[in-house]
Design a protein around this motif. Structure first.
Motif, short mmCIF file in Angstrom:
data_model
loop_
_atom_site.label_atom_id
_atom_site.label_comp_id
_atom_site.label_asym_id
_atom_site.label_seq_id
_atom_site.Cartn_x
_atom_site.Cartn_y
_atom_site.Cartn_z
N PRO A 88 0.60 -1.30 0.03
CA PRO A 88 0.06 0.11 0.17
C PRO A 88 0.93 1.14 -0.03
N CYS A 89 0.47 2.20 -0.72
CA CYS A 89 1.00 3.61 -0.79
C CYS A 89 0.05 4.60 -0.69
N PHE A 90 0.34 5.56 0.04
CA PHE A 90 -0.38 6.71 0.22
C PHE A 90 0.13 7.76 -0.89
N GLY A 91 -0.66 7.88 -1.93
CA GLY A 91 -0.17 9.01 -2.82
C GLY A 91 -0.68 8.37 -4.36
N PRO A 92 -0.85 9.25 -5.26
CA PRO A 92 -1.37 8.96 -6.51
C PRO A 92 -0.67 8.26 -7.49
N SER A 93 -1.37 7.77 -8.24
CA SER A 93 -0.49 7.00 -9.64
C SER A 93 0.48 8.23 -10.19
N ALA A 94 1.29 7.75 -11.09
CA ALA A 94 2.09 8.64 -12.08
C ALA A 94 1.10 9.26 -12.84
N TYR A 95 0.19 8.80 -13.28
CA TYR A 95 -0.74 9.45 -14.38
C TYR A 95 -1.17 10.52 -13.76
N ALA A 96 -1.93 10.39 -12.50
CA ALA A 96 -2.64 11.48 -11.67
C ALA A 96 -1.56 12.53 -11.24
N ALA A 97 -0.41 11.92 -10.82
CA ALA A 97 0.52 12.70 -10.30
C ALA A 97 0.99 13.90 -11.27
N ASN A 98 0.80 13.79 -12.53
CA ASN A 98 0.92 14.58 -13.68
C ASN A 98 0.39 15.79 -13.39
N LEU A 99 -0.74 15.83 -12.56
CA LEU A 99 -1.52 17.20 -12.21
C LEU A 99 -0.16 18.15 -11.64
N GLU A 100 0.59 17.82 -11.24
CA GLU A 100 1.91 18.43 -10.70
C GLU A 100 3.02 18.41 -11.59
N GLY A 101 3.22 17.19 -11.78
CA GLY A 101 4.55 16.80 -12.68
C GLY A 101 4.54 17.60 -14.49
N SER A 102 3.12 17.87 -14.83
CA SER A 102 3.37 18.55 -15.87
C SER A 102 2.33 19.68 -15.98
N LYS A 103 2.75 20.86 -16.05
CA LYS A 103 1.72 22.16 -16.06
C LYS A 103 0.70 22.12 -17.21
N GLU A 247 -16.36 22.15 -4.30
CA GLU A 247 -17.24 21.90 -5.42
C GLU A 247 -16.53 22.65 -6.55
N MET A 248 -15.77 23.73 -6.31
CA MET A 248 -15.18 24.45 -7.61
C MET A 248 -13.87 23.67 -8.16
N CYS A 249 -12.96 23.13 -7.10
CA CYS A 249 -11.79 22.85 -7.48
C CYS A 249 -11.18 21.48 -6.81
N ILE A 250 -12.04 20.78 -6.22
CA ILE A 250 -11.61 19.33 -5.75
C ILE A 250 -12.62 18.36 -6.53
N ARG A 251 -13.79 18.47 -6.31
CA ARG A 251 -14.99 17.39 -6.95
C ARG A 251 -14.79 17.15 -8.58
N PRO A 252 -14.61 18.49 -9.13
CA PRO A 252 -14.47 18.18 -10.60
C PRO A 252 -13.21 17.48 -11.11
N ILE A 253 -12.01 17.60 -10.41
CA ILE A 253 -10.65 16.80 -10.52
C ILE A 253 -11.02 15.43 -10.31
N LEU A 254 -11.59 14.95 -9.10
CA LEU A 254 -11.69 13.72 -8.94
C LEU A 254 -12.73 13.10 -9.82
N ARG A 255 -13.65 13.75 -10.16
CA ARG A 255 -14.71 13.21 -11.28
C ARG A 255 -14.12 13.06 -12.61
N HIS A 256 -13.40 13.97 -13.20
CA HIS A 256 -12.76 14.10 -14.13
C HIS A 256 -11.67 12.78 -14.35
N LEU A 257 -10.79 12.69 -13.54
CA LEU A 257 -9.82 11.61 -13.51
C LEU A 257 -10.38 10.03 -13.33
#
Length: 425
Positions: A88-103, A247-257
């Motif tokens: 178990p790892c607490f932290g996102p996958s490489a794909y989801a981590a691109n939210l920070e890794g790629s602007k 609802e403006m900045c957290i939920r839309p990202i979760l839903r999209h990914l």
């Protein structure tokens, strides 16, 4: 449980400190760790970008949970590699981590998910970027697409400054492969706040708002740093606005990914800018901010192990994540010269006296243990954090603790939390 915390900064000391308070935890390892983590658990000399080394360490030590502190190992695929070994790892996958890794990835996701952000263009070639900047004029923001240790963003006041930034990134390759692609966007003006949530792919649990102080000198002047202090909550984002903001900045990202089959699990950090037209998202991070982590974990009252396991298991909706109503303020003590060149190896005294003050915890960042002494090893050395019933009280306690600590070439800002106090009136 045996837990491995990856990283070696003030954030990781705070994570080790908080995790060690759980009755479920028997041992904490930290790779590579610092002088503070060494006093809580065992430091292991494996770098945070050595994914095979970290996986081998987790297997060898039979750890039950890996907690990634910084963004780099997540972007490099630490969570994916550990999943392949059923760790178990607490932290996102490489794909989801691109939210920070790629602007570019992050801005495109924001646009697709309907998250308010500044208008932008992405460029893979130098000449079109130059033409666009000349057409748009200044002020304008130029960002290296990839990770550049917090230095790949230039807020250009003039066209010449913006063109120099693009040339540095794309032609001179000052940031290596991080600058192969650039994002050019409109400048947003206003006051910033940090909004951080635990996420399990579907559900989120909010932490209180906080505000970082990036500039090195008082009055938010001078070059940007990794952060010179932070406090929580931030009056610009009061509790009654949390649900609406999420609802403006957290939920839309979760839903999209989730819709892309890449659910986001871990910490989602929205860097907000409060403009005259309302809040807009500057950036996303995929880990705790440093130094926001320190005040936030001082306030957290829920067992952090329980929260992290719920994020991994997708059961976050079954846990109530709570924080003390008290305020927290953290003041970073740095080395004179930071974020430029600075001396290292200074012996630090007064840590025990500062830690003994009520409501105070000194988190170590750029430190190491040497013959039983704590000495400096980085630019940001400590984050002196205090709880208080009011913001003024927390600030007063933090600075009282700072006065107890001594080392050569010490530097810290004396106005941490003043913006919040001014807003409170």
């Amino acid at each position: 449980m045996k837990i491995l915390v990856v990283g070696g900064g003030g954030r990781e000391h705070a994570l080790c400190w908080k995790l060690s308070q759980s009755p479920k935890v028997e041992k904490i390892l930290c790779a590579p760790g610092n002088g503070g983590t060494a006093q809580i658990g065992e430091n292991i000399p494996v770098k945070d970008d050595d994914i095979p080394g970290l996986v081998a360490l987790a297997k060898r030590e039979a750890v039950d949970l890996v907690v990634a502190g910084p963004e780099l190992p997540l972007v490099l695929g630490l969570a994916n590699a550990l999943a392949g070994e059923h760790i178990p790892c607490f932290g996102p996958s490489a794909y989801a981590a691109n939210l920070e890794g790629s602007k570019a990835f992050s801005k495109n996701v924001m646009a697709e998910a309907g998250v308010p952000t500044s208008p932008f263009r992405v460029f893979d070639e130098y000449e079109p970027a130059v033409a666009f900047i000349k057409e748009k004029g200044a002020p304008i923001v130029v960002k290296a697409d990839g990770l550049a240790a917090g230095k790949g963003v230039v807020v250009a006041a003039t066209v010449e400054e913006a063109l120099d930034a693009v040339h540095d990134m794309m032609v001179k390759k000052s940031f290596g492969s991080a600058g192969k692609r650039v994002v050019v966007e409109e400048t947003l003006k206003g006051e910033e706040a940090s909004f951080i949530a635990f996420c399990d792919g579907t559900h989120y649990a909010l932490l209180p708002s906080s505000q970082d102080h990036k500039a090195v000198y008082e009055g938010d002047t001078g070059p940007n740093t990794g952060g010179m202090g932070a406090y929580s909550p931030a009056p610009i984002l009061p509790e009654e606005k949390y649900a609406e903001t999420a609802e403006m900045c957290i939920r839309p990202i979760l839903r999209h990914l989730a819709a892309k089959g890449e659910p986001f699990k871990g910490i989602l950090y929205a860097g907000l800018m409060y403009t005259e037209n309302g809040p807009s998202v500057l950036e996303y991070n995929v880990r705790f901010g440093d130094p926001e982590c320190q005040p936030l974990l001082m306030r957290l009252t829920t067992d952090l192990v329980d929260v992290m396991l719920a994020c991994i298991d997708g059961t976050l909706d079954q846990i109530e994540v709570t924080s003390t109503p008290q305020t927290a303020c953290g003041v970073v003590m740095a080395a004179k010269g930071y974020p430029g060149s600075y001396p290292k190896g200074m012996a630090i005294t007064g840590l025990d006296q500062a830690d003994a003050l009520p409501g105070v915890k000194v988190f170590q960042a750029g430190t190491r243990l040497e013959d039983g002494r704590v000495v400096s090893s980085g630019g940001r050395i400590l984050c002196v954090t205090a709880l208080g019933d009011t913001l003024r009280d927390a600030q007063k306690r933090a600075y009282e603790a700072v006065e107890k600590i001594h080392y050569e070439n010490s530097y810290y800002r004396r106005d941490i939390a003043e913006k919040g106090l001014k807003r409170l009136g």
